[in-house]
Design an enzyme around this catalytic site. Structure first.
Site, mmCIF file in Angstrom:
data_model
loop_
_atom_site.group_PDB
_atom_site.id
_atom_site.type_symbol
_atom_site.label_atom_id
_atom_site.label_comp_id
_atom_site.label_asym_id
_atom_site.label_seq_id
_atom_site.Cartn_x
_atom_site.Cartn_y
_atom_site.Cartn_z
ATOM 1 N N GLY A 325 0.827 -1.204 0.000
ATOM 2 C CA GLY A 325 0.000 0.000 0.000
ATOM 3 C C GLY A 325 0.855 1.244 0.000
ATOM 4 C CB CYS A 332 -2.600 8.408 2.307
ATOM 5 S SG CYS A 332 -1.056 8.373 1.432
ATOM 6 N NE ARG A 430 3.832 4.228 8.448
ATOM 7 C CZ ARG A 430 3.095 4.153 7.333
ATOM 8 N NH1 ARG A 430 2.869 5.229 6.639
ATOM 9 N NH2 ARG A 430 2.621 2.995 6.936
HETATM 10 P P1 IMP Z 1 -7.036 3.637 5.733
HETATM 11 O O1 IMP Z 1 -7.475 2.338 6.305
HETATM 12 O O2 IMP Z 1 -7.511 3.845 4.341
HETATM 13 O O3 IMP Z 1 -7.402 4.792 6.608
HETATM 14 O O4 IMP Z 1 -5.435 3.563 5.621
HETATM 15 C C1 IMP Z 1 -4.618 3.264 6.737
HETATM 16 C C2 IMP Z 1 -3.188 3.118 6.285
HETATM 17 O O5 IMP Z 1 -2.689 4.341 5.734
HETATM 18 C C3 IMP Z 1 -2.204 2.816 7.403
HETATM 19 O O6 IMP Z 1 -2.188 1.476 7.768
HETATM 20 C C4 IMP Z 1 -0.873 3.286 6.826
HETATM 21 O O7 IMP Z 1 -0.243 2.338 6.017
HETATM 22 C C5 IMP Z 1 -1.288 4.439 5.953
HETATM 23 N N1 IMP Z 1 -1.023 5.738 6.587
HETATM 24 C C6 IMP Z 1 -1.137 6.076 7.881
HETATM 25 N N2 IMP Z 1 -0.884 7.381 8.062
HETATM 26 C C7 IMP Z 1 -0.590 7.873 6.847
HETATM 27 C C8 IMP Z 1 -0.230 9.173 6.388
HETATM 28 O O8 IMP Z 1 -0.182 10.151 7.118
HETATM 29 N N3 IMP Z 1 0.059 9.273 5.061
HETATM 30 C C9 IMP Z 1 0.006 8.204 4.219
HETATM 31 N N4 IMP Z 1 -0.378 6.986 4.608
HETATM 32 C C10 IMP Z 1 -0.662 6.820 5.912
#
Ligand code: IMP
Length: 514
Positions: A325, A332, A430
């Site tokens: 991902g 993101c 990160r």
């Molecule tokens: P979601 O489930 O679509 O909200 O995505 C969560 C995932 O986004 C996390 O497990 C990370 O891999 C990624 N992520 C977390 N924080 C950030 C960020 O600030 N920028 C980009 N990716 C992120």
């Protein structure tokens, strides 16, 4: 039995379906196109299994199993001990984020590991001269949910046990442990098994039984409620390690950060560490991975990546699992501010194809919006899905409540958001950034309060099983093998969602996306 249902017919059919899906993705890939969740749907297939017989056990890494293929994200608004405990009880696993110091992170892991114990290998002990007040303060500070503490002398020999009764009847907290503790303790030797320990506790009406070695030193502890739960099968759906403790993972960085954390995490019996970076196909990740694999007996998952060549490099370096991902996350902005990334379904398919050759499980991280995205991720090759947004805003996720236009929300923010990076080294690392002139790659916001995790997961698993039923897949491995995709158009997408209706009653598994 029809010809197609005979074992050889079945495997021929599977090979044909795998080739058909490969054809679908290679045709798309050859045009330089990559697809994501909203671009595709799975096609239905002949089903001979009943939903009740569907098995959704899977793997997070080579040696860490899952009872349900759901992982909670390593984010400071998603996974701390409370979330990790609850999700492991529901069969998944939580990844404790790394915006904690190494000590705090290890303490969070310990909370999960101590929450439900078959055998507690390193029970909490206090010196006999510690005051009751000090012990209670320590219990509160560390948020221990149990009441039995072993008491030892200066040579670490067991002298007594402090039980709930001892605390309840003690009115003077300045008294020393040795003045309050129960001195007549039933003990057992270290080799005793779970069933025998249960028998001894029951026979003697004792809630705990310390294990003591020949020198009189503490070598472990069984507690009645945990042992009973394990033996009575109440915990069948829990995701536990071989000693009956809930499974938990933790995120680490690269080089010194990783080594400092791993040392402490391994001491707390962590099940798996994740080298959690925005760019997993990098020198730092590969070198760190090799060093950890050389010095520690722990599974290491590495990420994040989205290219098959990256998957190959990490598998060759010894990764026990991969996280896919780059840019799909709901918070993101990486794809927008850096212009990189690959739509998630194609990324999962391409990386898992390579990882399968090495026997390395793949986790699809981020970008899921509905339960239907879970069978799609798995159908593309993932063994598990990692969720941020879909688990944020639950009762068990950390973070404050907010009220907005009469609706209850909880904060949810990217680990690469300005707020997370300004306040935490873990977040900056990160995204490989220093303290000044930050370039954020994530947003801060809030999501509607979703209620208890248990209810939320029930809907996600329900959706996954329904999807498997429609496809005709009885296991996760089946779904990974036989799923077939169609690409849909904007009109197809609009048709997929509810349309031409004013919704008068919300469903627990469908919220209109803003
Ligand atoms: P979601 O489930 O679509 O909200 O995505 C969560 C995932 O986004 C996390 O497990 C990370 O891999 C990624 N992520 C977390 N924080 C950030 C960020 O600030 N920028 C980009 N990716 C992120």
């Amino acid at each position: 039995m029809t010809q197609n249902e005979s074992p050889s017919g079945k495997s021929r059919d599977k090979r044909r379906l795998v080739a058909k899906r490969d054809g679908f993705f290679s045709k798309i890939g050859n045009q330089g196109i990559a697809l994501t969740y909203d671009d595709v749907r799975l096609t239905t297939g002949y089903a001979s299994i009943l939903p009740d017989n569907i098995n959704i056990e899977s793997k997070f890494s080579k040696n860490v199993g899952l009872k349900i293929p759901i992982v909670s994200a390593a984010m400071d608004t998603v996974t701390e001990a409370q979330m990790a405990i609850e999700i492991a009880k529901l069969g998944g696993i939580g990844v404790i984020h790394k915006n904690f110091s190494s000590q705090e992170q290890a303490a969070q892991v310990a909370k999960v590991k101590y929450h439900l114990n078959g055998l507690i290998e390193k029970p909490i002990c206090f010196d006999e001269n510690t005051s009751i007040g000090e012990i209670l303060a320590s219990r509160q500070e560390k948020d221990f949910g149990f009441h039995s503490f072993l008491i030892i002398d200066k040579d670490h020999r067991l002298t007594g046990i402090l039980t709930k009764n001892d605390f309840d009847f003690c009115e003077d907290f300045s008294l020393r442990a040795k003045q309050v503790m129960t001195k007549r303790v039933i003990t057992a030797s270290p080799g005793i098994g779970l069933r025998e320990a249960y028998r001894v506790m029951k026979e003697n009406k004792k809630k705990a039984i310390p294990l003591v070695n020949n020198a009189g030193k503490v070598a472990g502890l069984y507690t009645f409620s945990d042992v009973k739960r394990i033996l009575s099968g109440d915990s069948k759906s829990f995701n536990v390690d071989k000693n009956g403790r809930l499974r938990v993972a933790a995120a680490i960085g690269v080089y010194d950060d990783a080594f400092e954390r791993v040392e402490k995490l391994v001491r707390e019996k962590i099940d798996l560490v994740i080298i959690d970076t925005a760019h997993g196909d990098s020198k730092g990740v590969i070198e760190t991975l090799k060093i950890i694999k050389k010095h520690y007996d722990v599974d290491v998952l590495a990420g994040n990546i989205s290219e098959p060549e990256s998957a190959e490099r990490l598998c060759r370096a010894g990764a026990d699992g991969l996280k896919i991902g780059q840019g799909p996350g709901s918070i993101c902005t990486t794809r927008i501010i850096a212009g990189i990334g690959k739509p998630q379904v194609s990324a999962i398919y391409e990386c898992s194809k390579v990882a399968s050759k090495f026997g390395v499980p793949v986790c699809a991280d981020g970008g899921l919006k509905f339960s239907g995205d879970i069978p799609i991720a798995i159908g593309a090759g993932a063994h598990s899905v990692m969720m941020g947004n879909m688990l944020a805003g639950t009762k068990e996720s950390p973070g404050e409540f907010r009220f907005h236009q009469g609706v209850q929300y909880k904060v949810y923010r990217g680990m690469g958001s300005l707020g997370a990076m300004e306040s935490n080294k873990g977040s900056r690392e990160r995204y490989n950034q220093g303290k000044d002139d930050l370039v954020p790659e994530g947003m801060e916001g809030m999501v509607p309060y979703k209620g208890p995790l248990k209810e939320v997961i029930h809907q996600y698993i329900g959706g996954l099983k329904r999807g498997m039923g429609y496809v005709g897949a009885g296991t996760i491995e089946d779904l990974r093998t036989i799923a077939q995709f169609v690409r849909i158009t904007e009109a197809g997408k609009a048709e997929s969602h509810p349309h031409d209706i004013v919704i008068t009653r919300e469903a627990p598994n469908y919220q209109k996306q803003q």
